[in-house]
Design a protein around this motif. Structure first.
Motif, PDB file in Angstrom:
ATOM      1  N   TYR A  65       0.811  -1.216   0.000  1.00  0.00           N
ATOM      2  CA  TYR A  65       0.000   0.000   0.000  1.00  0.00           C
ATOM      3  C   TYR A  65       0.847   1.271   0.000  1.00  0.00           C
ATOM      4  O   TYR A  65       0.473   2.266  -0.630  1.00  0.00           O
ATOM      5  N   SER A  66       2.001   1.218   0.680  1.00  0.00           N
ATOM      6  CA  SER A  66       2.708   2.484   0.911  1.00  0.00           C
ATOM      7  C   SER A  66       4.197   2.487   0.580  1.00  0.00           C
ATOM      8  O   SER A  66       4.799   3.566   0.519  1.00  0.00           O
ATOM      9  N   GLY A  67       4.807   1.311   0.362  1.00  0.00           N
ATOM     10  CA  GLY A  67       6.264   1.282   0.309  1.00  0.00           C
ATOM     11  C   GLY A  67       6.910   1.015  -1.030  1.00  0.00           C
ATOM     12  O   GLY A  67       8.136   0.983  -1.126  1.00  0.00           O
ATOM     13  N   ARG A  68       6.125   0.821  -2.106  1.00  0.00           N
ATOM     14  CA  ARG A  68       6.681   0.443  -3.402  1.00  0.00           C
ATOM     15  C   ARG A  68       6.528   1.565  -4.432  1.00  0.00           C
ATOM     16  O   ARG A  68       5.680   2.435  -4.287  1.00  0.00           O
ATOM     17  N   LYS A 208       7.179  15.538  12.295  1.00  0.00           N
ATOM     18  CA  LYS A 208       7.913  14.529  11.547  1.00  0.00           C
ATOM     19  C   LYS A 208       7.760  14.821  10.063  1.00  0.00           C
ATOM     20  O   LYS A 208       6.708  15.301   9.632  1.00  0.00           O
ATOM     21  N   GLY A 209       8.806  14.512   9.304  1.00  0.00           N
ATOM     22  CA  GLY A 209       8.725  14.761   7.876  1.00  0.00           C
ATOM     23  C   GLY A 209       8.049  13.643   7.117  1.00  0.00           C
ATOM     24  O   GLY A 209       7.552  13.836   6.009  1.00  0.00           O
ATOM     25  N   GLY A 210       8.039  12.467   7.708  1.00  0.00           N
ATOM     26  CA  GLY A 210       7.516  11.314   6.985  1.00  0.00           C
ATOM     27  C   GLY A 210       8.579  10.777   6.039  1.00  0.00           C
ATOM     28  O   GLY A 210       9.396  11.529   5.524  1.00  0.00           O
ATOM     29  N   MET A 211       8.593   9.484   5.819  1.00  0.00           N
ATOM     30  CA  MET A 211       9.580   8.889   4.933  1.00  0.00           C
ATOM     31  C   MET A 211       9.261   9.261   3.491  1.00  0.00           C
ATOM     32  O   MET A 211       8.114   9.471   3.124  1.00  0.00           O
ATOM     33  N   GLY A 212      10.301   9.338   2.660  1.00  0.00           N
ATOM     34  CA  GLY A 212      10.134   9.799   1.281  1.00  0.00           C
ATOM     35  C   GLY A 212       9.280   8.895   0.418  1.00  0.00           C
ATOM     36  O   GLY A 212       9.138   7.700   0.675  1.00  0.00           O
ATOM     37  N   ASP A 213       8.718   9.472  -0.630  1.00  0.00           N
ATOM     38  CA  ASP A 213       7.914   8.751  -1.614  1.00  0.00           C
ATOM     39  C   ASP A 213       8.823   7.756  -2.353  1.00  0.00           C
ATOM     40  O   ASP A 213       9.841   8.156  -2.931  1.00  0.00           O
TER      41      ASP A 213
END
Length: 224
Positions: A65-68, A208-213
């Motif tokens: 959902y979020s990591g690929r 928090k910046g959140g992890m990059g796209d």
């Protein structure tokens, strides 16, 4: 209610089926990271592998959902999952070690088990977050001060839910009981989902910046 849940998960057959699903999920995510998403930074590849190891098909769904790079678009929800997975990967190591040491090996009471487990989870979770910052050239002092408040909030929420669930759900079980390991798996995933809205709020407020796209990481890799 707790007894009903304990009876449901206290079977070696059920645990065996779950572990088989975990193994299949880990194999899938490692293969996908190597063949389709090898552009993702190495630390984040470890994050996803550990997340799936702790949460099996649930972790795999979160990765898909979020990591690929195949995600159709990015969103706050996806950023929140990437952020919480980063925290989760480290905290999970600490929680597993803490529960095995305090409950499994030394049969400590809930108070000391909670203290030891939380301490180890905090140390590993925080290390997994400031480690990449230091790899990118940031000093320990700057990385620590920059991440301390936001990561502390995330870890406290995650581990409060996870440790409480594990200690009460596991009851008097020992490492020779299926319930010991089943309750550990259940508590890990509940901790992840408890910390997700906290990470959404931290990202939304700029703490928090959140992890990059992951799609941006692919474009960067192609440029190099």
């Amino acid at each position: 209610m707790i007894e009903q849940i304990q009876n449901l998960i206290d079977t070696w057959t059920g645990l065996g089926v779950w572990l088989a699903l975990v193994a299949a999920s880990v194999i899938w995510v490692i293969r996908d990271l190597r063949t389709n998403n090898d552009h993702i930074p190495s630390i984040m590849q470890w994050v996803w592998a550990l997340t799936v190891l702790y949460s099996g098909p649930i972790g795999l769904l979160i990765y898909r959902y979020s990591g690929r790079k195949e995600i159709p678009t990015d969103s706050l929800a996806r950023k929140g999952f990437r952020s919480v997975a980063h925290c989760y990967s480290g905290c999970g190591i600490g929680e597993i070690l803490g529960v095995i040491i305090s409950v499994g090996l030394f049969a400590m009471g809930n108070f000391w088990a909670a203290i030891i487990t939380f301490s180890l989870a905090y140390i590993f979770g925080f290390a997994f977050n400031i480690g990449p910052m230091m790899q990118n050239g940031m000093s320990f002092k700057d990385a620590f001060s920059g991440a301390f408040l936001a990561e502390s909030i995330s870890i406290v929420v995650m581990e409060s839910v996870a440790i409480t669930t594990d200690l009460y759900l596991g009851g008097e079980s020992t490492m020779g009981d299926a319930l010991f390991w089943s309750s550990l798996y259940v508590s890990l995933s509940l901790g992840l989902f408890a910390a997700w809205p906290a990470n959404l709020l931290l990202i939304k407020t700029g703490m928090k910046g959140g992890m990059g796209d992951p799609r941006d990481a692919e474009q960067s890799a192609h440029c190099h």
